[in-house]
Scaffold this motif. Structure first.
Motif, short mmCIF file in Angstrom:
data_model
loop_
_atom_site.label_atom_id
_atom_site.label_comp_id
_atom_site.label_asym_id
_atom_site.label_seq_id
_atom_site.Cartn_x
_atom_site.Cartn_y
_atom_site.Cartn_z
N SER A 296 0.85 -1.18 0.00
CA SER A 296 0.00 0.00 0.00
C SER A 296 0.89 1.24 0.00
O SER A 296 2.07 1.18 0.34
CB SER A 296 -0.93 0.03 1.21
OG SER A 296 -0.17 0.16 2.39
N SER A 297 0.30 2.34 -0.38
CA SER A 297 1.03 3.60 -0.43
C SER A 297 0.05 4.72 -0.12
O SER A 297 -1.09 4.70 -0.57
CB SER A 297 1.64 3.79 -1.82
OG SER A 297 2.25 5.04 -1.91
N SER A 298 0.49 5.68 0.67
CA SER A 298 -0.39 6.80 1.00
C SER A 298 0.46 8.06 1.21
O SER A 298 1.67 7.99 1.37
CB SER A 298 -1.21 6.51 2.26
OG SER A 298 -0.35 6.36 3.37
N LYS A 299 -0.22 9.19 1.20
CA LYS A 299 0.47 10.46 1.38
C LYS A 299 -0.37 11.34 2.29
O LYS A 299 -1.58 11.41 2.14
CB LYS A 299 0.67 11.14 0.03
CG LYS A 299 1.48 12.39 0.11
CD LYS A 299 1.82 12.89 -1.26
CE LYS A 299 2.79 14.03 -1.17
NZ LYS A 299 3.25 14.45 -2.46
N THR A 300 0.26 12.01 3.24
CA THR A 300 -0.44 12.87 4.19
C THR A 300 0.22 14.24 4.21
O THR A 300 1.43 14.35 4.29
CB THR A 300 -0.37 12.25 5.60
OG1 THR A 300 -0.93 10.94 5.56
CG2 THR A 300 -1.11 13.09 6.59
N SER B 260 4.45 10.70 -9.80
CA SER B 260 4.23 9.65 -8.79
C SER B 260 5.33 9.73 -7.75
O SER B 260 6.48 10.04 -8.05
CB SER B 260 4.21 8.27 -9.44
OG SER B 260 5.46 8.01 -10.05
N GLN C 247 5.46 7.22 -4.73
CA GLN C 247 5.82 5.88 -4.27
C GLN C 247 5.18 4.87 -5.20
O GLN C 247 3.98 4.61 -5.14
CB GLN C 247 5.31 5.67 -2.85
CG GLN C 247 5.89 6.63 -1.84
CD GLN C 247 5.25 6.46 -0.48
OE1 GLN C 247 4.46 5.58 -0.26
NE2 GLN C 247 5.63 7.31 0.44
#
Length: 72
Positions: free
Chosen positions: A30-34, A64, A66
């Motif tokens: 999984s990959s996420s950004k905050t 992109s 990650q």
């Protein structure tokens, strides 16, 4: 032992692993950004954050950040 799985429709999976048949190695990815301002993600007891002025730049010109690809 090999298995034959027919047509499948999965609408959504939140925080889980879906496995059909035999599996030697499972590797969920999984990959996420905050984006958060100064002192926003502090945790713990008795936090004192004095920032005065804080601005978070949410503009991200990258295509992109990650890449999650393949089974590596």
């Amino acid at each position: 032992m090999p298995s034959i799985v027919g047509p499948i429709k999965i609408n959504s999976v939140g925080g889980g692993v879906v496995n059909f048949g035999d599996a030697f190695y499972l590797s969920p990815k999984s990959s996420s950004k905050t984006n958060a301002g100064s002192g926003a993600l502090n945790t713990g007891d008795f936090i004192n954050t004095n920032t005065g002025y804080s601005a978070t730049r949410t503009l991200d010109p990258d295509v992109s950040d990650q890449n999650v690809t393949a089974n590596a």
